[in-house]
Design a protein around this motif. Structure first.
Motif, PDB file in Angstrom:
ATOM      1  N   UNK A  93       0.798  -1.218   0.000  1.00 39.56           N
ATOM      2  CA  UNK A  93       0.000   0.000   0.000  1.00 39.56           C
ATOM      3  C   UNK A  93       0.832   1.270   0.000  1.00 39.56           C
ATOM      4  N   UNK A  94       2.088   1.175   0.428  1.00 36.39           N
ATOM      5  CA  UNK A  94       2.909   2.379   0.480  1.00 36.39           C
ATOM      6  C   UNK A  94       4.381   1.999   0.354  1.00 36.39           C
ATOM      7  N   UNK A  95       5.156   2.854  -0.310  1.00 32.13           N
ATOM      8  CA  UNK A  95       6.602   2.659  -0.434  1.00 32.13           C
ATOM      9  C   UNK A  95       7.268   4.025  -0.335  1.00 32.13           C
ATOM     10  N   UNK A  96       8.399   4.084   0.378  1.00 25.75           N
ATOM     11  CA  UNK A  96       9.130   5.335   0.547  1.00 25.75           C
ATOM     12  C   UNK A  96      10.637   5.058   0.515  1.00 25.75           C
ATOM     13  N   UNK A  97      11.389   5.974  -0.073  1.00 25.72           N
ATOM     14  CA  UNK A  97      12.830   5.997   0.110  1.00 25.72           C
ATOM     15  C   UNK A  97      13.125   6.785   1.380  1.00 25.72           C
ATOM     16  N   UNK A  98      14.141   6.372   2.119  1.00 25.23           N
ATOM     17  CA  UNK A  98      14.607   7.197   3.229  1.00 25.23           C
ATOM     18  C   UNK A  98      15.215   8.464   2.651  1.00 25.23           C
ATOM     19  N   UNK A  99      15.266   9.559   3.425  1.00 28.92           N
ATOM     20  CA  UNK A  99      15.791  10.823   2.886  1.00 28.92           C
ATOM     21  C   UNK A  99      17.194  10.723   2.302  1.00 28.92           C
ATOM     22  N   UNK A 100      18.043   9.831   2.851  1.00 23.72           N
ATOM     23  CA  UNK A 100      19.400   9.691   2.326  1.00 23.72           C
ATOM     24  C   UNK A 100      19.512   8.604   1.266  1.00 23.72           C
ATOM     25  N   UNK A 101      18.375   8.019   0.855  1.00 24.64           N
ATOM     26  CA  UNK A 101      18.306   6.991  -0.187  1.00 24.64           C
ATOM     27  C   UNK A 101      19.071   5.716   0.159  1.00 24.64           C
ATOM     28  N   UNK A 102      19.317   5.472   1.440  1.00 25.27           N
ATOM     29  CA  UNK A 102      20.015   4.249   1.832  1.00 25.27           C
ATOM     30  C   UNK A 102      19.047   3.113   2.134  1.00 25.27           C
ATOM     31  N   UNK A 103      17.769   3.450   2.320  1.00 25.93           N
ATOM     32  CA  UNK A 103      16.768   2.451   2.681  1.00 25.93           C
ATOM     33  C   UNK A 103      15.526   2.612   1.825  1.00 25.93           C
ATOM     34  N   UNK A 104      14.832   1.501   1.644  1.00 23.79           N
ATOM     35  CA  UNK A 104      13.527   1.483   1.011  1.00 23.79           C
ATOM     36  C   UNK A 104      12.551   0.927   2.039  1.00 23.79           C
ATOM     37  N   UNK A 105      11.444   1.618   2.254  1.00 28.00           N
ATOM     38  CA  UNK A 105      10.477   1.243   3.278  1.00 28.00           C
ATOM     39  C   UNK A 105       9.166   0.853   2.620  1.00 28.00           C
ATOM     40  N   UNK A 106       8.601  -0.277   3.026  1.00 26.69           N
ATOM     41  CA  UNK A 106       7.341  -0.730   2.446  1.00 26.69           C
ATOM     42  C   UNK A 106       6.370  -1.118   3.546  1.00 26.69           C
ATOM     43  N   UNK A 107       5.090  -0.964   3.259  1.00 21.38           N
ATOM     44  CA  UNK A 107       4.021  -1.392   4.162  1.00 21.38           C
ATOM     45  C   UNK A 107       2.837  -1.862   3.351  1.00 21.38           C
ATOM     46  N   UNK A 108       2.101  -2.830   3.892  1.00 20.19           N
ATOM     47  CA  UNK A 108       0.980  -3.379   3.126  1.00 20.19           C
ATOM     48  C   UNK A 108      -0.159  -3.863   3.990  1.00 20.19           C
ATOM     49  N   UNK A 109      -0.953  -4.772   3.427  1.00 23.62           N
ATOM     50  CA  UNK A 109      -2.166  -5.228   4.099  1.00 23.62           C
ATOM     51  C   UNK A 109      -1.887  -6.213   5.228  1.00 23.62           C
ATOM     52  N   UNK A 110      -0.671  -6.760   5.318  1.00 22.46           N
ATOM     53  CA  UNK A 110      -0.363  -7.689   6.405  1.00 22.46           C
ATOM     54  C   UNK A 110       0.060  -6.974   7.687  1.00 22.46           C
ATOM     55  N   UNK A 111       0.108  -5.633   7.666  1.00 24.36           N
ATOM     56  CA  UNK A 111       0.443  -4.863   8.855  1.00 24.36           C
ATOM     57  C   UNK A 111       1.912  -4.792   9.177  1.00 24.36           C
TER      58      UNK A 111
END
Length: 432
Positions: free
Chosen positions: A172-190
């Motif tokens: 449901x959502x994806x974000x890069x960290x501000x320094x582009x070292x991480x990718x963050x994801x979240x979905x329907x499984x919580x």
């Protein structure tokens, strides 16, 4: 303010779910599709060239269409020439770049021998090239096809399963960290999952909410992550450890608990305050009534996470939130297609178009404050793009507000003072 028509900047042949502006190139990247249903509606990522054609008017032309086979892109993040696209329960990484016709041919030939595989799903990484040419030819605009410098090459890099819901996995959502070292994801499984970028090695995987994750964002310096779930909670995390839960109702004690839920969150800068940080959240009614209650915007201190201000933002249910690079403006989209721009400092409405889109606004993006972004802002204080399920992409502008020179103001004040003195001397001789 009120109901007025905003001309379409671009109209895609499929529903649009996400829009981003690459701060380095100024490319507008939008995506969506009809999913796996056999309705003939394609799934693709479109790259648009945005141009300013007047002080406040814009035009957009399609540079490239990248086919995503049977999977619609529901959400994306863009960083350093890479797109992280949420497609069903996977996060797909695609690299894009400008290239000449010869370079594009080499890339297409190379990509033809490579495929990105996850489970039983396979797709060719360079499949979108022909689709982009056909789309441009169909629209009657051949200028972009002749200009070799405006061609876009898209290469599939990798993909990971980012949601493991056994029934209906969906990122449901994806974000890069501000320094582009991480990718963050979240979905329907919580679950929230941290992926090291670009290796996509999993760093954290933890249960953050009961039920779906609605939104998340990370503060500068990767210090705090804020997540929002359908379980009425808004949580602040330090790494994978829960730091605190936010309580917006402390500013509105007259509202009963669990009548509202958090919908979106974004960190934002504070103009002219280098070290200051703000967090903005949107709260919407949990249940819809015949007489709809208002939605609310809350501004938080981005370091102590104490609520600073809460304001009503109308009875239309909010569907999307965006913050400008400078932190001065907030953008809101609604499920009824309306678009608004607010002043972040006071949470006052600055711009509003009722039902600008025919249906739910799915994403918003301010033009970046980079050099390219400033060049295409024209005589506008800010400009924001919106997309919706009605397949339309629109641009919303706030013209520069007129300001007066301080010397002109002082001169006018002096004239007023002199006028008052002369009037008193006339009415009361001998006053001076």
């Amino acid at each position: 303010m009120g109901k007025r028509r905003v001309p379409d900047l671009y109209r895609a042949p499929f529903p649009l779910y996400s829009i981003k502006v690459d701060p380095k190139t100024g490319l507008v990247i939008t995506a969506g599709g009809g999913g796996a249903s056999k309705t003939g509606i394609k799934n693709a990522v479109h790259f648009l060239d945005l141009q300013l054609v007047g002080e406040h008017q814009y035009s957009a032309s399609l540079l490239h269409s990248h086919d995503t086979d049977t999977r619609a892109t529901m959400n994306m993040a863009v960083g350093n020439g890479v797109i992280a696209a949420g497609q069903d329960g996977t996060c797909c990484l695609m690299r894009f770049k400008h290239c000449s016709q010869k370079e594009e041919g080499k890339d297409a030939a190379k990509d033809a021998g490579n495929s990105v595989q996850q489970g039983n799903a396979r797709r060719r990484a360079g499949k979108g090239d022909k689709g982009g040419q056909d789309e441009a030819a169909g629209s009657g605009d051949m200028s972009d096809m002749k200009d070799e410098t405006t061609r876009i090459s898209v290469t599939g890099l990798a993909e990971v399963m980012s949601d493991l819901n056994p029934q209906d996995p969906l990122q449901k959502v994806v974000r890069f960290s501000p320094d582009l070292s991480l990718l963050l994801t979240g979905g329907t499984d919580g679950h929230i999952r941290f992926w090291e970028f670009p290796s996509l090695k999993k760093k954290f995987d933890f249960k953050a909410h009961e039920g779906e994750i609605e939104d998340l964002d990370m503060s500068p310096g990767n210090k705090h992550l804020v997540s929002i779930g359908r379980d009425f909670s808004c949580s602040v995390w330090s790494g994978s450890q829960l730091a605190m839960g936010l309580k917006w109702l402390e500013t509105m004690p007259q509202i009963a608990e669990k009548t509202y839920r958090y919908m979106a969150c974004r960190f934002g800068k504070v103009e002219d305050q280098k070290d200051a940080l703000r967090l903005y959240t949107v709260q919407i009614p949990h249940k819809r009534d015949r007489k709809p209650p208002p939605c609310y915007l809350t501004k938080w201190n981005g370091k102590s996470f104490l609520p600073m201000l809460t304001a009503s933002c109308g009875t239309e249910v909010i569907s999307s939130l965006a913050v400008s690079d400078c932190g001065t403006f907030l953008g809101l989209g609604t499920v009824t297609g309306s678009v608004a721009i607010y002043i972040a400092f006071s949470l006052q409405k600055l711009y509003y178009v009722q039902e600008s889109h025919g249906i739910v606004v799915t994403d918003l993006a301010f033009l970046p404050d980079s050099l390219k972004g400033k060049n295409i802002k024209g005589n506008n204080e800010t400009a924001m793009l919106s997309v919706a399920v009605d397949s339309r992409c629109q641009v919303h502008t706030v013209p520069n507000r007129r300001s007066f020179s301080i010397w002109l103001v002082l001169f006018l004040c002096g004239l007023v003072v002199m006028g008052v003195v002369l009037l008193l001397q006339y009415l009361f001789p001998g006053f001076i």
